[in-house]
Motif scaffolding. Structure first.
Motif, PDB file in Angstrom:
ATOM      1  N   ALA A   1      11.272  26.437 -58.400  1.00 29.48           N
ATOM      2  CA  ALA A   1      10.172  27.347 -58.735  1.00 29.48           C
ATOM      3  C   ALA A   1       8.824  26.633 -58.655  1.00 29.48           C
ATOM      4  CB  ALA A   1      10.393  27.930 -60.135  1.00 29.48           C
ATOM      5  N   ALA A   2       8.747  25.428 -59.190  1.00 26.03           N
ATOM      6  CA  ALA A   2       7.484  24.685 -59.178  1.00 26.03           C
ATOM      7  C   ALA A   2       7.061  24.345 -57.749  1.00 26.03           C
ATOM      8  CB  ALA A   2       7.616  23.413 -60.014  1.00 26.03           C
ATOM      9  N   ALA A   3       8.011  23.953 -56.915  1.00 28.39           N
ATOM     10  CA  ALA A   3       7.694  23.624 -55.522  1.00 28.39           C
ATOM     11  C   ALA A   3       7.228  24.851 -54.758  1.00 28.39           C
ATOM     12  CB  ALA A   3       8.918  23.007 -54.846  1.00 28.39           C
ATOM     13  N   LEU A   4       7.864  25.995 -55.007  1.00 27.38           N
ATOM     14  CA  LEU A   4       7.446  27.229 -54.350  1.00 27.38           C
ATOM     15  C   LEU A   4       6.043  27.636 -54.787  1.00 27.38           C
ATOM     16  CD1 LEU A   4      10.796  29.216 -54.630  1.00 27.38           C
ATOM     17  CD2 LEU A   4       9.724  28.432 -52.508  1.00 27.38           C
ATOM     18  N   ALA A   5       5.728  27.404 -56.061  1.00 27.32           N
ATOM     19  CA  ALA A   5       4.385  27.725 -56.546  1.00 27.32           C
ATOM     20  C   ALA A   5       3.337  26.866 -55.849  1.00 27.32           C
ATOM     21  CB  ALA A   5       4.317  27.528 -58.060  1.00 27.32           C
ATOM     22  N   ARG A   6       3.628  25.576 -55.673  1.00 25.26           N
ATOM     23  CA  ARG A   6       2.678  24.695 -54.992  1.00 25.26           C
ATOM     24  C   ARG A   6       2.530  25.065 -53.523  1.00 25.26           C
ATOM     25  NH1 ARG A   6       5.084  20.851 -58.622  1.00 25.26           N
ATOM     26  NH2 ARG A   6       6.751  20.421 -57.140  1.00 25.26           N
ATOM     27  N   GLN A   7       3.632  25.467 -52.898  1.00 31.81           N
ATOM     28  CA  GLN A   7       3.558  25.852 -51.490  1.00 31.81           C
ATOM     29  C   GLN A   7       2.795  27.171 -51.313  1.00 31.81           C
ATOM     30  OE1 GLN A   7       6.957  27.661 -49.435  1.00 31.81           O
ATOM     31  NE2 GLN A   7       6.823  26.058 -47.870  1.00 31.81           N
ATOM     32  N   THR A   8       3.015  28.115 -52.204  1.00 32.74           N
ATOM     33  CA  THR A   8       2.418  29.445 -52.081  1.00 32.74           C
ATOM     34  C   THR A   8       0.930  29.427 -52.413  1.00 32.74           C
ATOM     35  OG1 THR A   8       4.552  30.400 -52.714  1.00 32.74           O
ATOM     36  CG2 THR A   8       2.639  31.852 -52.776  1.00 32.74           C
ATOM     37  N   PHE A   9       0.536  28.593 -53.388  1.00 33.40           N
ATOM     38  CA  PHE A   9      -0.863  28.547 -53.829  1.00 33.40           C
ATOM     39  C   PHE A   9      -1.381  27.110 -53.777  1.00 33.40           C
ATOM     40  CE2 PHE A   9       1.304  32.015 -56.086  1.00 33.40           C
ATOM     41  CZ  PHE A   9       0.537  33.109 -55.678  1.00 33.40           C
ATOM     42  N   PRO A  10      -1.440  26.496 -52.600  1.00 30.51           N
ATOM     43  CA  PRO A  10      -1.829  25.085 -52.500  1.00 30.51           C
ATOM     44  C   PRO A  10      -3.247  24.842 -52.995  1.00 30.51           C
ATOM     45  CG  PRO A  10      -1.822  26.132 -50.331  1.00 30.51           C
ATOM     46  CD  PRO A  10      -1.199  27.106 -51.286  1.00 30.51           C
ATOM     47  N   GLY A  11      -3.373  23.893 -53.924  1.00 26.88           N
ATOM     48  CA  GLY A  11      -4.680  23.534 -54.442  1.00 26.88           C
ATOM     49  C   GLY A  11      -5.296  24.558 -55.371  1.00 26.88           C
ATOM     50  N   ARG A  12      -4.540  25.608 -55.720  1.00 30.07           N
ATOM     51  CA  ARG A  12      -5.108  26.682 -56.544  1.00 30.07           C
ATOM     52  C   ARG A  12      -4.498  26.734 -57.938  1.00 30.07           C
ATOM     53  NH1 ARG A  12      -4.427  31.994 -53.172  1.00 30.07           N
ATOM     54  NH2 ARG A  12      -5.771  32.827 -54.827  1.00 30.07           N
TER      55      ARG A  12
ATOM     56  N   ARG B   1      16.587  30.602 -54.229  1.00 29.71           N
ATOM     57  CA  ARG B   1      15.288  30.255 -53.640  1.00 29.71           C
ATOM     58  C   ARG B   1      14.487  31.496 -53.286  1.00 29.71           C
ATOM     59  NH1 ARG B   1      16.083  28.391 -47.768  1.00 29.71           N
ATOM     60  NH2 ARG B   1      16.276  30.657 -47.591  1.00 29.71           N
ATOM     61  N   ASP B   2      15.110  32.454 -52.626  1.00 22.23           N
ATOM     62  CA  ASP B   2      14.401  33.655 -52.185  1.00 22.23           C
ATOM     63  C   ASP B   2      14.006  34.532 -53.371  1.00 22.23           C
ATOM     64  OD1 ASP B   2      14.790  32.669 -49.664  1.00 22.23           O
ATOM     65  OD2 ASP B   2      16.472  33.999 -49.187  1.00 22.23           O
ATOM     66  N   ASP B   3      14.862  34.590 -54.393  1.00 24.58           N
ATOM     67  CA  ASP B   3      14.541  35.343 -55.603  1.00 24.58           C
ATOM     68  C   ASP B   3      13.320  34.731 -56.290  1.00 24.58           C
ATOM     69  OD1 ASP B   3      14.549  36.933 -57.867  1.00 24.58           O
ATOM     70  OD2 ASP B   3      16.261  35.927 -58.791  1.00 24.58           O
ATOM     71  N   LEU B   4      13.335  33.407 -56.437  1.00 20.70           N
ATOM     72  CA  LEU B   4      12.218  32.737 -57.096  1.00 20.70           C
ATOM     73  C   LEU B   4      10.935  32.844 -56.276  1.00 20.70           C
ATOM     74  CD1 LEU B   4      13.938  29.547 -58.532  1.00 20.70           C
ATOM     75  CD2 LEU B   4      12.912  31.421 -59.829  1.00 20.70           C
ATOM     76  N   ARG B   5      11.047  32.816 -54.958  1.00 24.59           N
ATOM     77  CA  ARG B   5       9.847  32.927 -54.136  1.00 24.59           C
ATOM     78  C   ARG B   5       9.166  34.280 -54.349  1.00 24.59           C
ATOM     79  NH1 ARG B   5       9.881  31.057 -47.932  1.00 24.59           N
ATOM     80  NH2 ARG B   5      11.779  32.320 -47.907  1.00 24.59           N
ATOM     81  N   GLN B   6       9.943  35.342 -54.421  1.00 20.71           N
ATOM     82  CA  GLN B   6       9.365  36.665 -54.680  1.00 20.71           C
ATOM     83  C   GLN B   6       8.724  36.735 -56.056  1.00 20.71           C
ATOM     84  OE1 GLN B   6      12.498  39.527 -54.058  1.00 20.71           O
ATOM     85  NE2 GLN B   6      12.392  39.395 -51.831  1.00 20.71           N
ATOM     86  N   ARG B   7       9.412  36.188 -57.063  1.00 21.35           N
ATOM     87  CA  ARG B   7       8.874  36.212 -58.427  1.00 21.35           C
ATOM     88  C   ARG B   7       7.584  35.390 -58.520  1.00 21.35           C
ATOM     89  NH1 ARG B   7      12.714  37.641 -62.557  1.00 21.35           N
ATOM     90  NH2 ARG B   7      14.820  38.020 -61.740  1.00 21.35           N
ATOM     91  N   VAL B   8       7.582  34.214 -57.892  1.00 20.43           N
ATOM     92  CA  VAL B   8       6.406  33.344 -57.940  1.00 20.43           C
ATOM     93  C   VAL B   8       5.205  34.028 -57.295  1.00 20.43           C
ATOM     94  CG1 VAL B   8       5.439  31.259 -56.857  1.00 20.43           C
ATOM     95  CG2 VAL B   8       7.605  31.130 -58.120  1.00 20.43           C
TER      96      VAL B   8
END
Length: 321
Positions: free
Chosen positions: A194-205, A299-306
């Protein structure tokens, strides 16, 4: 045994795992990540390494992060990732050598492409000289902290050069970026994904962290399914809630039942707390494809939630500053 600087190295005195902190060493450039991997491979191939002034038995895991102007060399047990010793190494004394390293490296590459053999040899000698000077300085700065031989120091300096240009210099204590903490049982699967997906989805934000109620082990299936979407999880080291330095988070997301109870006991300052009931793929049995599909589903479930939940957090900014 081999003695170096008065210390007799044992066969088990070596690093067998190197991980990088994804919060402070950041890059989405595959060439840069490839350079990290080469430096790590070279360090692991042959090294002599042991923490000083502590009672411990190798082999060791080394977790590398960058805090302010310092490289943090965090020595851990390679099986449990329990901390053994951690040392802050200021980058200031190495600035000139790091600049010279990159300057000579470029000259070396240019010489290989176009120069005569004697010119290549001249540049190579200069490169070796910088490496030797840096290695001796590194060993001096680590006296009474870490036991390393000269070749290990050379390879460790190469790794420092590889990662430090891409370090995030965000001071989390002063940052206005929103902060999110993901918590699960072992910090091996659900929360680090989840943390890695958050960093990938919102880099630097945003600043995205993950911990576990207890310490776990790195999971190879996590590495496999995250690499499919361009995230290198081989750099992940499991951390526990007891290792948390920050105490304030805009959002805390728990991903296991025991995580909810642990967060309540910790007494963090939290803007909002949520529980996401997600599947635990480690409970799935079957062949490799069956297990991988379970990890992909998580992974896909968490990506949608993130994406859905953190977009509003990023848009509104930090609420705890």
């Amino acid at each position: 045994m081999q003695a170096v600087g008065g210390y007799a190295f044992k066969k088990t005195d070596k690093i067998v795992t190197v991980t990088l902190d994804p919060n402070t060493i950041t890059s989405i450039n595959p060439d840069e990540v490839h350079e990290w991997r080469i430096a790590i491979y070279d360090l692991l191939e042959t090294n002599r390494f042991a923490p000083a002034r502590v009672t411990s038995t190798g082999p060791y895991a080394l977790h590398v992060s960058i805090v302010g102007n310092s490289i943090v060399l965090d020595v851990r047990d390679p099986n449990t990732f329990q901390p053994i010793a951690a040392h802050y190494l200021s980058l200031t004394p190495f600035r000139r050598l790091i600049r010279d390293y990159f300057r000579i490296r470029e000259s070396y590459y240019e010489a290989i492409r176009a120069a005569q053999p004697y010119q290549i040899e001249t540049v190579d000698m200069a490169r070796r000289g910088i490496h030797n000077e840096a290695a001796e300085l590194l060993r001096t700065r680590l006296v009474n902290k870490l036991h390393i031989d000269l070749n290990t120091a050379r390879r460790l300096f190469t790794l420092i050069c590889a990662v430090q240009p891409y370090a995030s210099r965000i001071d989390e204590r002063a940052s206005a970026l929103p902060t999110v903490l993901f918590v699960c049982s072992m910090n091996s699967v659900r929360s680090p994904i989840a943390a890695a997906l958050a960093r990938q989805t919102f880099p630097g934000r945003l600043i995205s962290r993950s911990v576990g109620v207890a310490g776990g082990k790195a999971d190879s299936f996590v590495h496999d399914v995250m690499e499919e979407i361009g995230i290198d999880m081989s750099v992940h080291t499991p951390h526990t809630m007891d290792e948390l330095i920050a105490t304030r988070f805009d959002l805390v997301v728990t991903l296991s039942d025991d995580a909810r109870e642990a967060v309540e006991r910790k007494g963090l300052e939290i803007g909002a707390i949520e529980h996401w009931p997600v599947a635990d793929p480690t409970l799935v049995h079957g062949n490799r494809d069956t297990i991988l599909n379970a990890y992909r589903a998580l992974r896909d479930d968490l990506r949608q939630r993130v994406r859905a939940r953190l977009e509003t957090l990023v848009s509104s900014g930090s609420q705890t500053t």
